[in-house]
Design a protein around this motif. Structure first.
Motif, PDB file in Angstrom:
ATOM      1  N   SER A  86      34.454  47.891  50.318  1.00 55.24           N
ATOM      2  CA  SER A  86      34.332  48.998  49.378  1.00 55.24           C
ATOM      3  C   SER A  86      35.311  48.738  48.298  1.00 55.24           C
ATOM      4  O   SER A  86      35.648  49.578  47.267  1.00 55.24           O
ATOM      5  CB  SER A  86      34.233  50.306  49.854  1.00 55.24           C
ATOM      6  N   THR A  87      36.262  47.862  48.560  1.00 54.17           N
ATOM      7  CA  THR A  87      37.622  47.468  47.624  1.00 54.17           C
ATOM      8  C   THR A  87      37.424  46.490  47.100  1.00 54.17           C
ATOM      9  O   THR A  87      36.972  45.363  47.367  1.00 54.17           O
ATOM     10  CB  THR A  87      38.812  47.594  48.772  1.00 54.17           C
ATOM     11  N   ALA A  88      37.591  46.606  45.732  1.00 56.72           N
ATOM     12  CA  ALA A  88      37.822  45.376  44.803  1.00 56.72           C
ATOM     13  C   ALA A  88      39.204  44.871  44.873  1.00 56.72           C
ATOM     14  O   ALA A  88      39.886  45.045  44.151  1.00 56.72           O
ATOM     15  CB  ALA A  88      37.443  45.789  43.457  1.00 56.72           C
ATOM     16  N   TYR A  89      39.410  43.833  45.723  1.00 56.04           N
ATOM     17  CA  TYR A  89      40.718  42.908  46.121  1.00 56.04           C
ATOM     18  C   TYR A  89      41.066  42.376  45.114  1.00 56.04           C
ATOM     19  O   TYR A  89      40.109  41.267  44.785  1.00 56.04           O
ATOM     20  CB  TYR A  89      40.412  42.515  47.518  1.00 56.04           C
ATOM     21  N   SER A  90      42.143  42.182  44.549  1.00 56.57           N
ATOM     22  CA  SER A  90      42.724  41.298  43.430  1.00 56.57           C
ATOM     23  C   SER A  90      43.665  40.449  43.954  1.00 56.57           C
ATOM     24  O   SER A  90      44.431  40.454  45.094  1.00 56.57           O
ATOM     25  CB  SER A  90      43.307  42.294  42.480  1.00 56.57           C
ATOM     26  N   THR A  91      44.058  39.472  43.049  1.00 52.67           N
ATOM     27  CA  THR A  91      44.988  38.406  43.604  1.00 52.67           C
ATOM     28  C   THR A  91      46.340  39.092  43.577  1.00 52.67           C
ATOM     29  O   THR A  91      47.145  38.749  44.537  1.00 52.67           O
ATOM     30  CB  THR A  91      45.074  37.523  42.432  1.00 52.67           C
ATOM     31  N   GLY A  92      46.735  40.184  42.864  1.00 50.40           N
ATOM     32  CA  GLY A  92      47.946  40.942  42.991  1.00 50.40           C
ATOM     33  C   GLY A  92      47.898  41.612  44.011  1.00 50.40           C
ATOM     34  O   GLY A  92      48.850  41.721  44.742  1.00 50.40           O
ATOM     35  N   ALA A  93      46.966  42.148  44.669  1.00 44.81           N
ATOM     36  CA  ALA A  93      47.004  42.847  45.996  1.00 44.81           C
ATOM     37  C   ALA A  93      47.111  41.787  46.975  1.00 44.81           C
ATOM     38  O   ALA A  93      48.105  42.295  47.962  1.00 44.81           O
ATOM     39  CB  ALA A  93      45.754  43.600  46.151  1.00 44.81           C
ATOM     40  N   TRP A  94      46.530  40.835  47.000  1.00 44.29           N
ATOM     41  CA  TRP A  94      46.941  39.711  48.185  1.00 44.29           C
ATOM     42  C   TRP A  94      48.252  39.194  48.195  1.00 44.29           C
ATOM     43  O   TRP A  94      48.655  39.132  49.234  1.00 44.29           O
ATOM     44  CB  TRP A  94      45.797  38.437  47.790  1.00 44.29           C
ATOM     45  N   LEU A  95      48.876  38.923  46.783  1.00 45.80           N
ATOM     46  CA  LEU A  95      50.533  38.620  46.984  1.00 45.80           C
ATOM     47  C   LEU A  95      51.000  39.466  47.522  1.00 45.80           C
ATOM     48  O   LEU A  95      52.144  39.314  48.066  1.00 45.80           O
ATOM     49  CB  LEU A  95      50.673  38.231  45.422  1.00 45.80           C
ATOM     50  N   ARG A  96      50.852  40.869  46.935  1.00 46.73           N
ATOM     51  CA  ARG A  96      51.723  41.952  47.790  1.00 46.73           C
ATOM     52  C   ARG A  96      51.571  42.112  49.345  1.00 46.73           C
ATOM     53  O   ARG A  96      52.640  42.145  49.984  1.00 46.73           O
ATOM     54  CB  ARG A  96      51.343  43.373  47.203  1.00 46.73           C
ATOM     55  N   ASP A  97      50.343  42.021  49.551  1.00 49.26           N
ATOM     56  CA  ASP A  97      50.125  42.014  51.072  1.00 49.26           C
ATOM     57  C   ASP A  97      50.839  40.658  51.775  1.00 49.26           C
ATOM     58  O   ASP A  97      51.682  40.605  52.981  1.00 49.26           O
ATOM     59  CB  ASP A  97      48.506  41.795  51.560  1.00 49.26           C
TER      60      ASP A  97
END
Length: 315
Positions: A86-97
């Motif tokens: 249900s989440t629109a995962y982004s490149t920024g979110a991935w890099l933060r993870d």
């Protein structure tokens, strides 16, 4: 390059603020990246970090060819299946993870091995990301609603009027990026293009990394793609699609666009035969692999070692 003991210790922390001695393995879908990463992880005592946008989503583990339970047990794996569909995962979110893995010590004593097929994730690793404004929930929800009501092409025409520079860089059917540009513009009063001009800080140390991109023979890759999709069906891909459909998610979400979801759900509704669904999914996968290969060829520079087979990756 031989990795000394002190290098392994440093790799889990920072060298001048950057993650040292990282191994990067990129390539198109079905090129054998995951198996190569596991072999390298076993050889070097490494930890594998998912660098593929679809393999981060829960529910569709078979359909996105995530590592098997046996593979997961043979070496530490991170950022697989941790994002709700249900989440629109982004490149920024991935890099933060990925940065969080370092700051919380989850890579301690391990050589970091980034493996996947998402070019933008690798670019973020090497170049960092632009700082972006915080977007209030009410603005994000508004533009998601407008997307549902109007569709991406109408919103793209609106973006062309309000932010022509951003519209020129985004295709009229690229719903996620169109909405992102509109919400950034409303939140900050500045074009997303302006925000993107200043890059952030890379996560990995370019002086010590080893980067490989697999460029397989086209005919061999097509054979691997077809055989893998057949194997996905045997392992329960139909059930995964049914489970995803039951969630009644917005069809514009990235997880709903995973190859096989549209095709197998159409077959389940009786709109097309299963044979046609399988054929369409295989063709879509081949087309996706071709786009990935073209992107890697045009975007990856001389720091990347190009190999025809994952077996050529020797450290």
């Amino acid at each position: 390059m031989r990795v000394a003991t002190n290098d392994i210790e440093e790799s889990s922390g920072e060298r001048g603020g950057l993650l040292g001695n990282a191994v990067l393995i990129a390539g198109p879908t079905a090129s054998g990246k995951s198996a190569a990463a596991l072999r390298v992880a076993r050889q070097l005592g490494g930890a594998i970090i998912n660098t593929d946008s679809m393999q981060g989503y829960a529910v569709i583990d078979v359909l996105t060819a995530r590592p098997s339970a046996d593979d997961l047990a043979r070496a530490p794996h991170h950022l697989y299946g941790h994002v709700p569909p249900s989440t629109a995962y982004s490149t920024g979110a991935w890099l933060r993870d990925a940065m969080s893995l370092v700051s919380t010590g989850k890579l301690a004593g391990r050589v970091p091995i980034f493996v996947g097929g998402t070019g933008l994730y690798f670019r973020a690793l090497l170049s960092g990301l632009s700082e972006m404004p915080d977007v209030p929930d009410r603005i994000r929800e508004r533009w998601r609603y407008e997307l549902t009501e109007q569709g991406p092409q109408k919103l793209h025409r609106l973006l062309s009027r309000e932010d022509p520079d951003a519209a020129a860089r985004i295709g009229p059917t690229d719903a996620q990026r169109i909405v992102r540009a509109l919400e950034v513009l409303e939140s900050s009063g500045r074009s997303i293009v302006e925000w993107q001009r200043t890059l952030g800080r890379p996560l990995v140390d370019p002086a010590s990394l080893r980067a490989y991109v697999i460029e397989p023979d086209r005919a061999d890759l097509v054979g691997r793609i077809d055989a893998r999709f057949d194997h996905m069906l045997e392992r329960g891909a139909r059930d995964e699609v049914a489970a995803l459909v039951r969630l009644e998610l917005d069809p514009a979400l990235p997880a709903m666009k995973a190859i096989g979801v549209r095709e197998l759900s159409a077959a389940a509704r009786g709109e097309i035969s299963e044979e046609e669904a399988i054929l369409r999914a295989k063709i879509a996968t081949r087309q996706y692999a071709k786009r990935q290969t073209t992107w890697f060829r045009n975007q990856f520079g001389p720091e990347w070692t190009r190999v025809r087979s994952p077996d050529e990756i020797q450290l």
